[in-house]
Design a protein around this motif. Structure first.
Motif: not given
Ligand SMILES: NC(=O)C1=CN([C@@H]2O[C@H](COP(=O)(O)OP(=O)(O)OC[C@H]3O[C@@H](n4cnc5c(N)ncnc54)[C@H](OP(=O)(O)O)[C@@H]3O)[C@@H](O)[C@H]2O)C=CC1
Ligand SMILES: [Mg+2]
Length: 329
Positions: A233-261
């Motif tokens: 898991x790698x953190x990328x950034x964050x954002x306030x998102x107004x829809x439908x109510x206020x959310x605080x978005x925490x954005x990340x990247x992550x990987x899976x095993x290429x043979x378990x997709x």
């Protein structure tokens, strides 16, 4: 101290306005106001055909209010949003009980639904429009104490509401949400909910449960929605998102095993989820912003103001880099 002069330390200045009712009332006299009609922000078209958020000075707003039959002291109902680069305090004001077309005429602008406004406004103005709406919505829906049922009273800036009967102070809230772009090394996983506009796929997302860490939410949501196990898991950034109510978005990247997709979609949550190649993603990113007058494309990704777009863009850049390193196009 003259609060209208450019302020060196904006954060300290804003802190003072938030906490000191008298200072905030003073700031209202030389403020910049964003108007909302039933939560739709007021936009103006410039001479070059670009839309911007309409910002009115106190004297202009008071003049307009009087023209549409409203007391000029109505400006005191505004909520503090922040400060312009020049140190002018910014406020949002809900004018939903005033005739909409009369106001639009007086202000030489139009009230536009926020989702639509996001497509029309220049990038940096969208978060401000969203913040203004979110703060107004929070105050509209927190007028009563959930412990006593008694009215809550706002402070002048709108940074909190208090119930004098229970002594409880309520602060504006955002619900934390984790959004994750899952990759298997050469493809990324995007999904769509039935409520999404036709053809739009986005990164996986989900609300944090009480007591969860970002990592726990991320593992749980990916397992729940598509039945996969993620790592790296790698953190990328964050954002306030107004829809439908206020959310605080925490954005990340992550990987899976290429043979378990193999995805196992929770159909109650998602309409579809599938792996997309680098070529499909770069083509989707190249597509111009959605034109509501035309049929939506078969596959498209959220527009640039959504943090999902940032994740997808970052993934594509990373892929491009590793392709170069491996001598691929
Ligand atoms: N900015 C961006 O790039 C993106 C933003 N988002 C936003 O992320 C948010 C969450 O995404 P989503 O995948 O739908 O979330 P989830 O996967 O958690 O699914 C939504 C579920 O959570 C329930 N729910 C609604 N509000 C809350 C809350 N405050 N706390 C806990 N559960 C709640 C819903 O119930 P109910 O049946 O009542 O609706 C629904 O069952 C949405 O607001 C969405 O708009 C999503 C993708 C991209
Ligand atoms: Mg979800």
């Amino acid at each position: 101290m003259n609060l209208t002069k450019p302020v060196k330390n904006m954060s300290r200045y804003l802190k003072r306005l938030k906490e000191d009712d008298e200072a905030c009332r003073e700031a209202l006299k030389s403020g910049i106001f964003l108007l909302y009609h039933k939560l739709s922000p007021l936009l103006r078209e410039t001479s070059s055909g670009i839309y911007t958020l309409a910002s009115l000075k106190t004297s202009d707003l008071e003049h307009i209010l009087e023209k549409v039959g409203k007391d000029k002291h109505f400006v005191n109902e505004s909520f503090l949003l922040g400060c312009t680069d020049k140190g002018e305090p910014q406020f949002s004001l809900e004018v939903g009980d005033i005739d909409r077309s009369a106001l639009e005429q007086e202000c030489r602008g139009m009230f536009v639904d926020l989702r639509k406004a996001f497509f029309m406004l220049p990038g940096p103005e969208s978060p401000l429009a969203a913040k203004g709406q979110a703060l107004l919505r929070w105050h509209q829906t927190n007028c009563f104490c959930s412990a006593t049922g008694q009215p809550t009273i706002r402070n002048q800036s709108g940074s909190f509401r208090v119930c004098h009967s229970s002594g409880i102070t309520y602060y504006p809230k955002m619900a934390p949400v984790v959004i994750v772009l899952v990759s298997d090394g050469s493809r990324c996983l995007l999904a769509r909910q039935t409520m999404f506009p036709l053809g739009m796929y986005s990164a996986l997302s989900g609300f944090c449960d009480m007591g969860e860490s970002v990592e726990e939410t991320l593992h749980r949501e990916v397992a729940e929605e598509v039945g996969l196990e993620v790592k790296n898991i790698q953190y990328s950034g964050s954002q306030h998102w107004p829809f439908p109510q206020s959310s605080f978005m925490l954005a990340c990247h992550a990987t899976v095993n290429p043979d378990k997709t193999q995805v196992n979609i929770d159909k109650a949550e998602l309409e579809d989820a599938r792996w997309f190649t680098y070529e499909e993603i770069t083509e989707a990113l190249r597509k111009p912003p959605l034109d509501p007058r035309r049929e939506p494309p078969v596959f498209w990704v959220p527009p640039s103001y959504a943090i999902a777009n940032q994740l997808i863009q970052e993934w594509a850049n990373q892929q491009q880099l590793s392709r170069k390193l491996h001598g691929l196009k």
